[in-house]
Design a protein around this motif. Structure first.
Motif: not given
Length: 279
Positions: A170-184
């Motif tokens: 729903a956020l529209g176009p996104l950058p090519d390189d995205i890092t997702v930080h997840l917790d335990a």
């Protein structure tokens, strides 16, 4: 005690009132023209802010200016019309290359009704001991501004990572390189693959290990969870319908986002309602 400072409530109301349709003070269709005055939208809006901030009941916040029934009816009317203030026109524009997600199992989050989504037939969790309530999975950007959330029953065992990442659509176009930080809380065999399916690079904190990202990037989502918990209606919620809980979350996200933007603009811009101190 004010619910929120004026430098925050006034721009919030300006944004919300732009979405409201025009309504006459008196009902023009009344045959005698003596219908009782309609309660102003601003009064109801301030009451809903008090409910969100202090977590009080509708009966407890009602007074001679507005009844509890009017607050509930106007709340439901705005929800049906889809009148929810947008948290930001482009929430990911600040630091779009970083995303954080966290699953919060709130043992203090108790409901007097069944947990949301339990009607799907999912059995009670032996870990959560059949407890009622909700847990939430929150998606934020690099500064901690909320981008989306998923509410699930507290009797579940698996954090809903896939539907949380679906909020990115729903956020529209996104950058090519995205890092997702997840917790335990997402440390399972399936969760890392969900991020890879979307072409996202995931960094996850493993259970039982003290990951270095806990002290740098991932803490932003924990701060956002703390911001959410400062609204007592979200910390201890007694709403019976999930759509109403979502509406209160949308309002809280708008307040969090607006406060963050005002804080960033405080050092670079000047305006009439600018707070004397940096928020």
């Amino acid at each position: 005690m004010p619910t929120l400072p004026s430098w925050l409530t006034e721009p919030l109301w300006d944004q919300f009132t732009a979405l409201l349709p025009h309504r006459d003070e008196f009902d023009p269709t009344h045959p005698l023209g003596c219908h009782r005055r309609r309660i102003a939208d601003r009064i109801v809006f301030d009451k809903l802010l008090q409910v969100l901030r202090f977590g009080c009941s509708y009966e407890g916040i009602a007074d001679s200016t507005c009844s509890a029934t009017t607050i509930r009816d106007r709340r439901d009317e705005w929800i049906r019309r889809g009148l929810r203030p947008a948290a930001s026109d482009r929430p990911g524009r600040l630091r779009p290359h970083r995303r954080s997600a966290a699953a919060r199992h709130r043992r203090r989050w108790r409901h007097h009704t069944k947990a949301p989504r339990r009607r799907r037939g999912r059995g009670p969790s032996p870990v959560d001991r059949r407890k009622q309530g909700m847990k939430r999975s929150v998606l934020v950007e690099g500064y901690g501004i909320p981008l989306g959330r998923v509410l699930a029953g507290a009797n579940g065992t698996t954090p809903p990572l896939r539907p949380t990442l679906d909020r990115l659509d729903a956020l529209g176009p996104l950058p090519d390189d995205i890092t997702v930080h997840l917790d335990a809380g997402y440390d399972s065999g399936k969760d890392p693959r969900h991020a890879g399916e979307r072409g996202l690079h995931g960094e996850i904190a493993h259970k039982g290990e003290k990951a270095p990202i806990q002290a740098t990037r991932r803490w932003h989502v924990e701060r956002t969870n703390a911001w959410h918990n400062s609204f007592n209606r979200l910390q201890r919620c007694y709403e019976r319908r999930e759509i109403v809980v979502d509406a209160f979350f949308d309002l809280a996200d708008t307040i969090v986002t607006l406060r963050s933007l005002i804080r960033q603009a405080w050092t670079t811009h000047r305006w009439n309602a600018r707070p004397a101190r940096r928020p």
